[in-house]
Design an enzyme around this catalytic site. Sequence first.
Site, PDB file in Angstrom:
ATOM      1  N   ARG A  77     -39.343  11.328 113.921  1.00  0.00           N
ATOM      2  CA  ARG A  77     -37.618  11.205 113.346  1.00  0.00           C
ATOM      3  C   ARG A  77     -37.113   9.507 112.837  1.00  0.00           C
ATOM      4  O   ARG A  77     -37.175   9.391 111.811  1.00  0.00           O
ATOM      5  CB  ARG A  77     -36.602  11.195 114.209  1.00  0.00           C
ATOM      6  CG  ARG A  77     -35.972  12.997 114.245  1.00  0.00           C
ATOM      7  CD  ARG A  77     -35.366  13.636 115.555  1.00  0.00           C
ATOM      8  NE  ARG A  77     -36.859  13.921 116.278  1.00  0.00           N
ATOM      9  CZ  ARG A  77     -37.879  14.990 116.561  1.00  0.00           C
ATOM     10  NH1 ARG A  77     -37.613  15.774 116.379  1.00  0.00           N
ATOM     11  NH2 ARG A  77     -39.402  14.613 116.808  1.00  0.00           N
ATOM     12  N   THR A  78     -37.391   8.813 113.927  1.00  0.00           N
ATOM     13  CA  THR A  78     -37.300   7.439 113.408  1.00  0.00           C
ATOM     14  C   THR A  78     -38.328   6.774 112.706  1.00  0.00           C
ATOM     15  O   THR A  78     -37.496   6.781 111.256  1.00  0.00           O
ATOM     16  CB  THR A  78     -37.346   6.267 114.690  1.00  0.00           C
ATOM     17  OG1 THR A  78     -36.662   7.655 116.060  1.00  0.00           O
ATOM     18  CG2 THR A  78     -36.714   5.319 115.107  1.00  0.00           C
ATOM     19  N   LYS A 107     -58.421  -4.001 116.351  1.00  0.00           N
ATOM     20  CA  LYS A 107     -59.688  -5.125 115.839  1.00  0.00           C
ATOM     21  C   LYS A 107     -59.539  -5.890 116.758  1.00  0.00           C
ATOM     22  O   LYS A 107     -59.529  -7.332 117.071  1.00  0.00           O
ATOM     23  CB  LYS A 107     -59.611  -5.113 113.935  1.00  0.00           C
ATOM     24  CG  LYS A 107     -59.658  -4.934 113.439  1.00  0.00           C
ATOM     25  CD  LYS A 107     -59.910  -4.892 112.454  1.00  0.00           C
ATOM     26  CE  LYS A 107     -60.599  -3.964 110.943  1.00  0.00           C
ATOM     27  NZ  LYS A 107     -60.403  -5.025 109.911  1.00  0.00           N
ATOM     28  N   ARG A 128     -41.674  -0.320 116.911  1.00  0.00           N
ATOM     29  CA  ARG A 128     -41.703   0.447 117.658  1.00  0.00           C
ATOM     30  C   ARG A 128     -43.338  -0.100 118.005  1.00  0.00           C
ATOM     31  O   ARG A 128     -43.611   0.120 117.755  1.00  0.00           O
ATOM     32  CB  ARG A 128     -41.583   2.369 118.041  1.00  0.00           C
ATOM     33  CG  ARG A 128     -42.234   2.906 118.385  1.00  0.00           C
ATOM     34  CD  ARG A 128     -41.610   4.002 118.316  1.00  0.00           C
ATOM     35  NE  ARG A 128     -40.709   4.299 118.055  1.00  0.00           N
ATOM     36  CZ  ARG A 128     -39.639   6.144 118.383  1.00  0.00           C
ATOM     37  NH1 ARG A 128     -40.388   7.315 118.197  1.00  0.00           N
ATOM     38  NH2 ARG A 128     -39.014   5.875 118.097  1.00  0.00           N
ATOM     39  N   HIS A 156     -32.983   1.243 122.189  1.00  0.00           N
ATOM     40  CA  HIS A 156     -33.320   2.104 121.552  1.00  0.00           C
ATOM     41  C   HIS A 156     -32.196   2.334 120.473  1.00  0.00           C
ATOM     42  O   HIS A 156     -31.248   2.809 120.204  1.00  0.00           O
ATOM     43  CB  HIS A 156     -34.111   3.390 121.500  1.00  0.00           C
ATOM     44  CG  HIS A 156     -34.259   4.733 119.985  1.00  0.00           C
ATOM     45  ND1 HIS A 156     -34.037   4.117 118.804  1.00  0.00           N
ATOM     46  CD2 HIS A 156     -35.524   5.130 119.915  1.00  0.00           C
ATOM     47  CE1 HIS A 156     -35.067   4.584 118.177  1.00  0.00           C
ATOM     48  NE2 HIS A 156     -35.247   5.672 119.210  1.00  0.00           N
TER      49      HIS A 156
HETATM   50  C1  NCD Z   1     -36.574   9.075 121.604  1.00  0.00           C
HETATM   51  C2  NCD Z   1     -37.463   7.970 122.001  1.00  0.00           C
HETATM   52  O1  NCD Z   1     -38.454   7.740 120.939  1.00  0.00           O
HETATM   53  O2  NCD Z   1     -37.108   7.306 122.476  1.00  0.00           O
HETATM   54  N1  NCD Z   1     -37.044   9.672 120.175  1.00  0.00           N
HETATM   55  C3  NCD Z   1     -36.260   9.443 119.573  1.00  0.00           C
HETATM   56  O3  NCD Z   1     -36.678   7.961 118.731  1.00  0.00           O
HETATM   57  N2  NCD Z   1     -35.715  10.187 118.777  1.00  0.00           N
HETATM   58  C4  NCD Z   1     -37.051  10.135 122.731  1.00  0.00           C
HETATM   59  C5  NCD Z   1     -37.719  10.840 123.470  1.00  0.00           C
HETATM   60  O4  NCD Z   1     -39.202  10.585 122.918  1.00  0.00           O
HETATM   61  O5  NCD Z   1     -37.577  11.607 123.868  1.00  0.00           O
END
Ligand code: NCD
Length: 329
Positions: A77-78, A107, A128, A156
Amino acid sequence: MSNQPLFDYSQLPAKRATRDNPLRGKSILSVAQFDKEIIEYLFGRTREMREMVQRVGTVNLLRQYVAACIFYEPSTRTSSSFIGAMERLGGRTIPITSGVEFSSVSKGETLADTMQVLEQYADVIVLRHHEIGAAKMAAEYTHVPIINAGDGAGEHPTQALLDLFTIQDELGSLDGLKVAMVGDLRYGRTVHSLTKLLLQYNVKLRFVSPEILRLPLNVMNQVIDAGVDVRETHDVADVIENADVLYVTRVQKERFTDLRQYEEVKNFYEITPELMKRAQEKMVVMHPLPRVGEIHYAVDSDPRAAYFRQVKNGMFVRMALLAAVLGQA
Ligand code: NCD
């Protein structure tokens, strides 16, 4: 739809042109950066983005911009909503989202070096990473805005903003609500960020988790300092009848050092249609997704199940964020 002109931003109310954009050029690292005024600003832009997508699908607002999206942890999703957001706004992306194992990270390149390379190509970097504080560190090394798309068990912020937007959108306001967070409150970064954002509103908080997955002390202390009405419990049954929002989360297997502990708690909760019968008629069920058994599939057809609407809002919020940090909101 195809006959409609492209959305014309100059046709929006005149105050658009003069209002201040508090996010211009800023990195988005933590929800601590967002006070009510900035949130209101962002949500206003978010509603415009939604309207724009519904009316015309795409615009050229970010035509001259490129976003690098680098994900050191898995994501569906993100990553795709950030890429979708750039696409909808006419921008381009450098997607390094299908595994940094194929990049120079494998590397041994440091995060600082990778960031300093990506900023040569891109106007904004969506990151991320598996370590708490990684986005903040990245921002110290770069001149372009960094957007924290999750830093380990830390924060997040963009997820929390879309969660907050969804609550407001579904229930009309934030004040006066009782929000119950269920599941992995210890490692769930979305819970940490959303909890901190909610402290700005007049809410009651209920935290439901197994003992070993209780909310971390540093977050709980912020809750207590804010003077919010708060209670912790192990049992969803204690909160289901009075909650306005049930925010369910996955047990974060990848954060456990002892997998036996994970096995003990992995099936602790399941939201079922039977349980939903006891909930208020207007309660909303949310989940940042992915789910791995915490919400029974039969709940999906319940109108109170908001998690896929929440996903959609994610793209609109990220469109607004990207436009804002790039100075085009
Ligand atoms: C979440 C995350 O990555 O922290 N997912 C997301 O970004 N929609 C929640 C999760 O991974 O459980």
